[in-house]
Enzyme design. Structure first.
Site, PDB file in Angstrom:
ATOM      1  N   GLU A 149      -6.414  -7.739  -0.547  1.00  0.00           N
ATOM      2  CA  GLU A 149      -6.848  -7.694   0.857  1.00  0.00           C
ATOM      3  C   GLU A 149      -8.296  -7.253   0.923  1.00  0.00           C
ATOM      4  O   GLU A 149      -8.703  -6.325   0.220  1.00  0.00           O
ATOM      5  CB  GLU A 149      -6.074  -6.627   1.657  1.00  0.00           C
ATOM      6  CG  GLU A 149      -4.647  -6.883   1.958  1.00  0.00           C
ATOM      7  CD  GLU A 149      -4.054  -5.725   2.781  1.00  0.00           C
ATOM      8  OE1 GLU A 149      -4.787  -5.017   3.492  1.00  0.00           O
ATOM      9  OE2 GLU A 149      -2.838  -5.538   2.683  1.00  0.00           O
ATOM     10  N   GLU A 169       0.838  -1.206   0.000  1.00  0.00           N
ATOM     11  CA  GLU A 169       0.000   0.000   0.000  1.00  0.00           C
ATOM     12  C   GLU A 169       0.874   1.257   0.000  1.00  0.00           C
ATOM     13  O   GLU A 169       0.797   2.086   0.927  1.00  0.00           O
ATOM     14  CB  GLU A 169      -0.963  -0.008   1.182  1.00  0.00           C
ATOM     15  CG  GLU A 169      -2.005  -1.087   1.073  1.00  0.00           C
ATOM     16  CD  GLU A 169      -3.101  -0.981   2.128  1.00  0.00           C
ATOM     17  OE1 GLU A 169      -2.920  -0.259   3.124  1.00  0.00           O
ATOM     18  OE2 GLU A 169      -4.152  -1.616   1.947  1.00  0.00           O
TER      19      GLU A 169
HETATM   20  C1  GAL Z   1      -4.187  -2.485   5.079  1.00  0.00           C
HETATM   21  C2  GAL Z   1      -2.765  -3.005   5.236  1.00  0.00           C
HETATM   22  C3  GAL Z   1      -2.707  -4.263   6.057  1.00  0.00           C
HETATM   23  C4  GAL Z   1      -3.583  -4.141   7.272  1.00  0.00           C
HETATM   24  C5  GAL Z   1      -4.993  -3.813   6.844  1.00  0.00           C
HETATM   25  C6  GAL Z   1      -5.958  -3.711   7.996  1.00  0.00           C
HETATM   26  O1  GAL Z   1      -4.169  -1.108   4.874  1.00  0.00           O
HETATM   27  O2  GAL Z   1      -2.165  -3.247   3.987  1.00  0.00           O
HETATM   28  O3  GAL Z   1      -1.374  -4.509   6.417  1.00  0.00           O
HETATM   29  O4  GAL Z   1      -3.086  -3.136   8.084  1.00  0.00           O
HETATM   30  O5  GAL Z   1      -4.987  -2.583   6.177  1.00  0.00           O
HETATM   31  O6  GAL Z   1      -7.258  -3.360   7.559  1.00  0.00           O
END
Ligand code: GAL
Length: 660
Positions: free
Chosen positions: A316, A159
């Site tokens: 994710e 990110e």
């Molecule tokens: C994203 C990040 C992850 C985790 C996740 C939690 O922004 O890439 O490592 O922190 O959020 O929602």
């Protein structure tokens, strides 16, 4: 967006399938847990994990001293079970030794305060020292694991720009000046672009230019806009630097990085990034609220179009609650599958979560995961296993491109940045909300639309909606006019066409660049104070903004008028026929409820109709990938379907043919 050379999927053999998995952080757990992790992954149908994202401090515990043993073991363990690894370059968060030795890599905020270590991503994107250390790690990773059979893709950093994009440090200052020199070539050009005749801001030497730090009064808006462009570019530049090392050492391994296409992240212009990855990957977290489900679909749709309609990878999302909102609600039964399958409906061929096993310690211990604190014997883990089976059944969908809609909603990051700047007629305007409202209104009508970057080629759509297309360089104005001249139908809104790429007003009356195309002219904006509304003569209610429209071309039709307020009796919504095309304008904020009644007047004449049977319109979202028709229940009630079975509340079904 992407070019064919930059489009490669995961490196693997075997028939196409939808990949399933998560970020895997084995370093948070004792070694004894790892075999159990892999066993449970197999049980759940996991095919791929992202590894090593925050592992720098474990991989290089002291400067230049490497400890790869534990990662070798995890890679081998995963490979032995046939699980692929999307391996991170591990540069996402610098280790304590690096910031202790080199505090000059730490970002500086707008007020001049150091951003200290203690969280993550505390580095300057423009720091040569950070870059050198990061690239040394990337080189070490690529050398060590480039030949590993589990390696399926590289995951650059994580990110990029999530926490550290806007940095006002001395490094950023030097890089910003360099960027401005490249952009403008001369100080004269910069002085013109920034309008420095205003407030005694004329620059006589490049060294006088600084990033838009906290100032006594509003900072020059073009400087602010350029700093946003520059910062976005600095993050992309870091991606390119890491990707170049990977491509040099492991040319056969695809490279990606996880984008953050979501309502809550507005500061990265991913239209400019999409060509730099072998496949587009996205992270999406639900923003609670009445349009939460539509926002997920909107983001997935935009991601699919950033990927040029080809499959992309959901890197994710969450199985249930996140931990970073003021109140973090778990997902209701069924929402886990519905959210995942909505992404698949819009082209995701990989469905992954943050993270595999819920942390026991650290800032994210209350963030949900595939294996929750409650363990394997839990409703959440059972839902995870069920989803794995469902995705395995959907293997025939893998590889099928999104089927374009007839309507496009343009998404333009620069317009979002510039329209929401300070010192404007209203500080209440929200670009993303306006775009999402059109999406919701079309879903309510049962009409599919594509959310498309303004920079993409949208000339094949029949109707192009450009909400708050505020920054309109001449070339873009020409593209819109050509589109209409060639029979296209264009619809834009209040505060569009207002400025050029330097944030200079298009003079002569609003909506500047679109005045002639729309056959209208506006002399003054009339935003509405908070809580004020005006009625339109079609019975709808408008908020936020109004405009006194003068019709300048007798051919321009009036589709709705203001019925109350300062402009009662004057046009509110117009449409100018141009040959077989048209150019329409909505001068106020109508919200989904106000757009739904007006849109048919623009859709019907050009022959755009719902592809859903009448009884499903509004209740079901339709998304199409090749022959696969995804029906997503937007309601909390069961919906009767002829086949294969009733659609449960929030449920998703995939049909091999159009519903009838
Ligand atoms: C994203 C990040 C992850 C985790 C996740 C939690 O922004 O890439 O490592 O922190 O959020 O929602």
């Amino acid at each position: 967006m992407g070019t064919s050379e930059t489009r490669r999927w995961l490196r693997r053999t075997g028939p196409a399938r939808i990949e399933y998995g998560a970020d895997y952080n084995p370093e948070q757990w004792p070694r004894e847990v790892w075999p159990e992790d892999v066993r449970l992954m197999r049980e759940a149908g996991v095919t791929v994990v992202s590894l090593g994202i925050f592992s720098w401090a474990r991989l290089e515990p002291r400067p230049g001293e490497w400890d790869f043993g534990w990662l070798d073991e995890v890679m081998d363990l995963l490979h032995a079970s046939g699980i692929l690894v999307d391996l991170a370059t591990a540069t996402a968060s610098p280790p304590p030794w690096l910031t202790a030795r080199h505090p000059e890599i730490l970002p500086v905020d707008r007020h001049g305060n150091t951003v200290w270590p203690g969280g993550r991503q505390h580095y300057r994107l423009t720091s040569p020292v950070f870059r050198e250390h990061a690239l040394r790690l990337v080189r070490a990773m690529a050398t060590r694991y480039g030949e590993h059979p589990a390696l399926t893709a590289w995951h650059v950093s994580n990110e990029l720009g999530c926490h550290n994009l806007f940095d006002y440090s001395p490094d950023a200052e030097v890089a910003f000046r360099g960027w401005l020199r490249d952009r403008y070539g001369s100080l004269d050009a910069l002085n013109h672009a920034w309008g420095t005749a205003f407030w005694s801001q004329h620059y006589s030497d490049w060294s006088e230019i600084i990033p838009p730090r906290q100032a006594a009064a509003q900072v020059n808006p073009t400087c602010e806009l350029d700093f946003k462009r520059f910062s976005d570019g600095a993050a992309l530049d870091h991606h390119r630097a890491e990707a170049a090392v990977l491509r040099e050492l492991t040319p056969d391994i695809p490279v990606t990085t996880n984008f953050m296409v979501a309502r809550s992240v507005t500061w990265l212009n991913y239209a400019a990034w999409a060509d730099d990855v072998d496949f587009v990957a996205n992270d999406h977290y639900v923003t609670p609220g009445p349009q939460a489900r539509d926002e997920l679909s909107f983001s997935a749709n935009l991601t699919g179009n950033l990927a040029g309609g080809r499959p992309w990878f959901l890197m994710e999302h969450s199985t249930s609650a996140v931990n970073w909102q003021p109140v973090n609600l778990p997902k209701k039964p069924g929402e886990l599958a519905r959210d995942s399958l909505t992404h698949v409906a819009h082209g995701a061929d990989g469905v992954c979560f943050f993270q595999w096993r819920q942390s026991r310690a650290g800032a994210e211990k209350y963030h949900s995961a595939m294996v929750p604190h409650a363990g394997r014997e839990s409703a959440l883990h059972r839902a995870v296993v069920d989803l794995g089976a469902r995705l395995a059944d959907l293997a025939p969908v893998a590889g099928s491109p999104r089927t374009p809609a007839e309507v496009a909603i343009l998404f333009d990051w620069e317009s979002m940045w510039a329209a929401e700047a300070d010192s404007h007629p209203s500080s209440r305007l929200r670009y993303h909300r306006e775009a999402l409202d059109f999406y919701t209104a079309l879903l309510d009508l049962g009409i599919r639309s594509d959310v498309v970057p303004a920079a993409a080629d949208w000339s094949a759509y029949r109707l192009v909606i450009a909400p708050i297309l505020h920054v309109v360089p001449c070339a873009l104005a020409d593209r819109c006019a050509d589109f209409v001249a060639n029979g296209g139908n264009f619809l834009t809104t209040y505060f569009s066409g207002t400025v050029d790429e330097h944030d200079h007003i298009h003079l002569g009356g609003y909506p500047g660049a679109f005045r002639d195309l729309l056959g209208i002219r506006v002399e003054e904006f009339t935003p509405l104070p908070d809580g004020d509304t005006v009625a339109l003569d079609n019975g709808t209610t408008a908020t936020l903004w109004t405009e006194p429209i003068d019709i300048t071309d007798p051919a321009t039709e009036i589709l709705a008028r203001y019925a109350t307020g300062d402009h009662a009796g004057r046009p509110a919504v117009t449409r100018r026929p141009v040959g077989t095309g048209s150019a329409a304008y909505i001068s106020t904020r109508l919200g989904p409820d106000g757009l739904t009644p007006i849109l048919p007047a623009l859709l019907n004449p050009v022959g755009i109709h719902s592809e859903l049977p009448p009884e499903l319109r509004g209740r079901v979202e339709l998304a199409i990938r090749g022959p696969h028709h995804f029906l997503i229940n937007r309601t909390d009630a069961e919906i009767a379907l002829d086949a294969p079975a009733p659609l449960p509340p929030g449920g998703v079904t995939v049909l091999p043919v159009a519903p009838h």
